[in-house]
Design an enzyme around this catalytic site. Structure first.
Site, PDB file in Angstrom:
ATOM      1  N   ASN A 132       3.201  -7.992  -7.093  1.00 34.38           N
ATOM      2  CA  ASN A 132       2.325  -8.594  -6.074  1.00 34.38           C
ATOM      3  C   ASN A 132       1.712  -9.928  -6.509  1.00 34.38           C
ATOM      4  OD1 ASN A 132       0.785  -7.064  -7.891  1.00 34.38           O
ATOM      5  ND2 ASN A 132      -0.902  -6.960  -6.463  1.00 34.38           N
ATOM      6  N   GLU A 186      -3.417   0.149 -15.219  1.00 31.58           N
ATOM      7  CA  GLU A 186      -4.111  -0.421 -14.055  1.00 31.58           C
ATOM      8  C   GLU A 186      -3.306  -0.018 -12.836  1.00 31.58           C
ATOM      9  OE1 GLU A 186      -6.941  -1.876 -14.134  1.00 31.58           O
ATOM     10  OE2 GLU A 186      -7.038  -1.951 -16.315  1.00 31.58           O
ATOM     11  N   CYS A 191      -4.022  -5.558  -5.306  1.00 33.40           N
ATOM     12  CA  CYS A 191      -4.569  -4.224  -5.600  1.00 33.40           C
ATOM     13  C   CYS A 191      -6.041  -4.135  -5.214  1.00 33.40           C
ATOM     14  CB  CYS A 191      -4.376  -3.906  -7.077  1.00 33.40           C
ATOM     15  SG  CYS A 191      -5.037  -5.185  -8.144  1.00 33.40           S
ATOM     16  N   GLU A 214      -9.132  -3.946 -18.665  1.00 33.29           N
ATOM     17  CA  GLU A 214      -8.617  -5.228 -19.138  1.00 33.29           C
ATOM     18  C   GLU A 214      -9.758  -6.235 -19.069  1.00 33.29           C
ATOM     19  OE1 GLU A 214      -5.186  -5.837 -16.524  1.00 33.29           O
ATOM     20  OE2 GLU A 214      -3.916  -4.960 -18.065  1.00 33.29           O
TER      21      GLU A 214
HETATM   22  P1  NDP Z   1       5.496   0.159  -9.616  1.00 35.96           P
HETATM   23  O1  NDP Z   1       4.684   1.230 -10.248  1.00 35.96           O
HETATM   24  O2  NDP Z   1       6.640   0.542  -8.765  1.00 35.96           O
HETATM   25  O3  NDP Z   1       6.104  -0.811 -10.729  1.00 35.96           O
HETATM   26  C1  NDP Z   1       5.301  -1.525 -11.667  1.00 35.96           C
HETATM   27  C2  NDP Z   1       6.184  -1.955 -12.826  1.00 35.96           C
HETATM   28  O4  NDP Z   1       6.621  -0.805 -13.536  1.00 35.96           O
HETATM   29  C3  NDP Z   1       7.431  -2.689 -12.405  1.00 35.96           C
HETATM   30  O5  NDP Z   1       7.729  -3.675 -13.378  1.00 35.96           O
HETATM   31  C4  NDP Z   1       8.461  -1.582 -12.401  1.00 35.96           C
HETATM   32  O6  NDP Z   1       9.765  -2.049 -12.533  1.00 35.96           O
HETATM   33  C5  NDP Z   1       8.038  -0.799 -13.624  1.00 35.96           C
HETATM   34  N1  NDP Z   1       8.484   0.574 -13.659  1.00 35.96           N
HETATM   35  C6  NDP Z   1       8.873   1.363 -12.632  1.00 35.96           C
HETATM   36  N2  NDP Z   1       9.198   2.602 -13.094  1.00 35.96           N
HETATM   37  C7  NDP Z   1       8.996   2.580 -14.439  1.00 35.96           C
HETATM   38  C8  NDP Z   1       9.131   3.549 -15.486  1.00 35.96           C
HETATM   39  N3  NDP Z   1       9.526   4.799 -15.250  1.00 35.96           N
HETATM   40  N4  NDP Z   1       8.825   3.177 -16.749  1.00 35.96           N
HETATM   41  C9  NDP Z   1       8.389   1.932 -17.009  1.00 35.96           C
HETATM   42  N5  NDP Z   1       8.261   0.965 -16.082  1.00 35.96           N
HETATM   43  C10 NDP Z   1       8.542   1.290 -14.801  1.00 35.96           C
HETATM   44  O7  NDP Z   1       4.473  -0.769  -8.830  1.00 35.96           O
HETATM   45  P2  NDP Z   1       4.815  -1.991  -7.887  1.00 35.96           P
HETATM   46  O8  NDP Z   1       5.599  -3.006  -8.629  1.00 35.96           O
HETATM   47  O9  NDP Z   1       5.331  -1.437  -6.600  1.00 35.96           O
HETATM   48  O10 NDP Z   1       3.350  -2.617  -7.666  1.00 35.96           O
HETATM   49  C11 NDP Z   1       2.488  -2.208  -6.680  1.00 35.96           C
HETATM   50  C12 NDP Z   1       1.450  -1.257  -7.260  1.00 35.96           C
HETATM   51  O11 NDP Z   1       0.738  -1.893  -8.305  1.00 35.96           O
HETATM   52  C13 NDP Z   1       0.413  -0.872  -6.230  1.00 35.96           C
HETATM   53  O12 NDP Z   1       0.167   0.506  -6.342  1.00 35.96           O
HETATM   54  C14 NDP Z   1      -0.814  -1.643  -6.665  1.00 35.96           C
HETATM   55  O13 NDP Z   1      -2.030  -1.073  -6.293  1.00 35.96           O
HETATM   56  C15 NDP Z   1      -0.652  -1.653  -8.145  1.00 35.96           C
HETATM   57  N6  NDP Z   1      -1.431  -2.727  -8.737  1.00 35.96           N
HETATM   58  C16 NDP Z   1      -2.555  -2.418  -9.455  1.00 35.96           C
HETATM   59  C17 NDP Z   1      -3.348  -3.420  -9.984  1.00 35.96           C
HETATM   60  C18 NDP Z   1      -4.564  -3.098 -10.793  1.00 35.96           C
HETATM   61  O14 NDP Z   1      -5.061  -3.997 -11.467  1.00 35.96           O
HETATM   62  N7  NDP Z   1      -5.082  -1.894 -10.776  1.00 35.96           N
HETATM   63  C19 NDP Z   1      -3.022  -4.828  -9.771  1.00 35.96           C
HETATM   64  C20 NDP Z   1      -1.823  -5.048  -9.007  1.00 35.96           C
HETATM   65  C21 NDP Z   1      -1.061  -4.022  -8.508  1.00 35.96           C
HETATM   66  P3  NDP Z   1      10.683  -2.354 -11.268  1.00 35.96           P
HETATM   67  O15 NDP Z   1       9.847  -2.842 -10.157  1.00 35.96           O
HETATM   68  O16 NDP Z   1      11.540  -3.396 -11.845  1.00 35.96           O
HETATM   69  O17 NDP Z   1      11.360  -1.057 -10.980  1.00 35.96           O
END
Ligand code: NDP
Length: 485
Positions: A150, A248, A287, A466
């Site tokens: 995002n 996070e 987020c 963080e």
């Molecule tokens: P995901 O959980 O789908 O993915 C996050 C990252 O983790 C991506 O790089 C993804 O790779 C990777 N990933 C996926 N599966 C695995 C695994 N089993 N092991 C290790 N890495 C893995 O989240 P999104 O990318 O869809 O992001 C949106 C989410 O992030 C929302 O829920 C949002 O709220 C949250 N978010 C939270 C924030 C915070 O500060 N609390 C800030 C911003 C977002 P790939 O996509 O390449 O599969």
């Protein structure tokens, strides 16, 4: 078509087994570049590079690390226009937003922690005539940083910067959905003279490279930002390995809007405009965006009308157009997910009072993933639309009559990332803040950031914090040395 490359041991390299996956432009729905589908072999190369670089980087005077990181921040700043354009294409966000938020903050993150490298200190505990304790804060070693789609480079650098500043070597994985700015960042690391192997960037899906990174025995800590389900899956794998981790995760953030936030016409307009911003910035894909708007009943009818008018005026269009205020959702799959919640809202008894429709643009954006900003009324707190993270331009609004009632709604989900309170009554703001079960509370503001403050959520929104010293502490191990006189 451009092929993105991994960055290992200071060089841009192809994935060892030559596998690539498609990278789509959300505004057009077309493939526009290809991404390495890295695997454990690429990971092992990155781990080997880290091992070679680790000692020298950890032993470098903090001032030297700081100088190198400052050079990297300068390189990002010099490339800010290229990065903003790349982010708008890769993610679908309006270029004006990418420029003001993403490019700007990516440089600011690196610069902030370059300064932190020289300011970070540890404690001493004097035992009088008996002895003294002092605490060393030592780098952990090889750390893994995994970031979502995002705010691609913004969140990527937010993790990498403190990890490097505190003397660790890093293997980082950007989201496969938005890899482009991390790729440009690799080039900027080379330009800035970051030593070989200190930072390594591996592209690919969570399954092919995220999971192996998390589980590699030589990777001693994981800093992850993403969805709560992924966070849980990662924690279940690494907790038994006794690795350090920071998660996070997702949110379902409330905004509590009291009548006394709108005592004058000027305040009313300002609050409406800020609430529209907090719900729909980056198409609701931050987020910290608010997705549940609670409005005091006396203010509700007037506020609702003004809010609907405000979001209906948002210019939906090509992210590369300077005038665009509302771009595309990040992928077809994400579009389908968000849209399914609009359909669900109707099944759950909600009424769509703004938006609710797919947007068909003409020209190059004909097949893009555009969705109107949407407001839903008439849903109770226990329905799925009010409980589950949607992460798109969809929010619900609901009136309330008392402080107690709205507090119950606000705290009534499994999430606890960020809340905002809108009121001119300082005592009420404080009372609310102390009782809101969230890691972050904004008063009469939203997304006003100071990088020194702790950042993170409670409940299903995460583990750890963080930001500022919290990040420097996460990326170091405390070792107490006790001297008896
Ligand atoms: P995901 O959980 O789908 O993915 C996050 C990252 O983790 C991506 O790089 C993804 O790779 C990777 N990933 C996926 N599966 C695995 C695994 N089993 N092991 C290790 N890495 C893995 O989240 P999104 O990318 O869809 O992001 C949106 C989410 O992030 C929302 O829920 C949002 O709220 C949250 N978010 C939270 C924030 C915070 O500060 N609390 C800030 C911003 C977002 P790939 O996509 O390449 O599969």
């Amino acid at each position: 078509m451009e092929k993105i490359q991994n960055y290992i041991n200071g060089e841009l390299v192809a994935p060892i087994d030559g596998q690539y996956i498609d990278n789509y432009e959300p505004a057009t729905g077309k493939v526009y570049s290809r991404i390495p589908e890295s695997n454990h072999q690429d990971l092992q190369q990155a781990v080997n590079a880290c091992k070679q670089a680790q000692k020298e980087w950890a032993n470098l005077a903090s001032e030297q690390r700081s100088i190198l990181l400052m050079k990297l921040a300068d390189a990002i700043e010099n490339a800010s226009e290229e990065l903003a354009k790349a982010e708008a294409i890769d993610n679908g966000k309006p270029i004006a937003l990418a420029r003001a938020v993403d490019s700007y903050r990516s440089a600011a993150n690196i610069r902030f922690f370059a300064n932190a490298a020289t300011q970070f200190s540890s404690e001493a505990h004097d035992m009088g005539a008996v002895g003294v304790n002092y605490t060393l804060r030592q780098p952990i070693g090889i750390v893994g940083c995994i970031s979502p789609w995002n705010l691609p480079l913004y969140l990527f650098t937010w993790k990498i910067a403190p990890a490097l500043a505190s003397g660790n070597v890093v293997i980082a994985k950007p989201s496969e959905i938005t890899p482009m700015t991390a790729y440009i960042f690799s080039r900027l690391c080379i330009e800035a003279g970051i030593p070989k192997g200190v930072i390594n960037i591996l592209h690919g899906s969570g399954q092919s490279i995220g999971s192996p990174l998390v589980e590699h025995p030589d990777v001693k800590a994981i800093s992850f930002t993403g969805g709560s389900a992924t966070g849980r899956a990662i924690a279940s794998k690494i907790a038994p390995m006794l690795k350090k981790y920071s998660l996070e995760l997702g949110g379902k953030n409330p905004a509590l809007i009291f009548e006394d936030s709108c005592n004058t016409e000027q305040d009313f307009d300002k609050t409406v405009s800020e609430v529209a911003r907090l719900a729909f910035s980056n198409q609701g894909q931050i987020c910290l965006c608010g997705s549940r708007l609670y409005i005091e009943r006396k203010l509700y009818p007037r506020f609702k009308v003004a809010l609907v008018k405000s979001i209906n005026a948002l210019k939906i269009g090509d992210p590369l157009n300077e005038e665009t205020q509302h771009g595309a959702l990040v992928s077809q799959a994400h579009f389908n997910k968000v849209y399914s919640y609009i359909e669900l809202a109707e099944q759950e008894g909600g009424t769509i009072i703004a938006g609710g429709n797919k947007v068909k643009l003409s020209g190059r954006c004909e097949q893009g993933y555009f969705l109107q900003p949407t407001i839903i009324e008439g849903l109770t707190i226990d329905c799925r639309v009010n409980q589950e993270e949607i992460f798109g331009p969809v929010c619900t609004i609901q009136p309330f009559d008392s402080d107690e009632e709205v507090l119950g709604y606000a705290n009534g989900t499994e999430y606890g990332l960020a809340a905002s309170v809108w009121s001119s009554n300082v005592s009420r703001c404080h009372q609310m803040s102390s009782q809101l079960e969230f890691g972050i509370v904004w008063i009469n503001s939203w997304l006003l950031r100071d990088l020194r403050t702790p950042f993170g959520g409670v409940k299903s929104s995460g583990v750890g914090r963080e930001g500022g010293l919290e990040a420097m502490r996460f990326f170091t191990e405390a070792k107490n040395v006790c001297i008896k006189y």
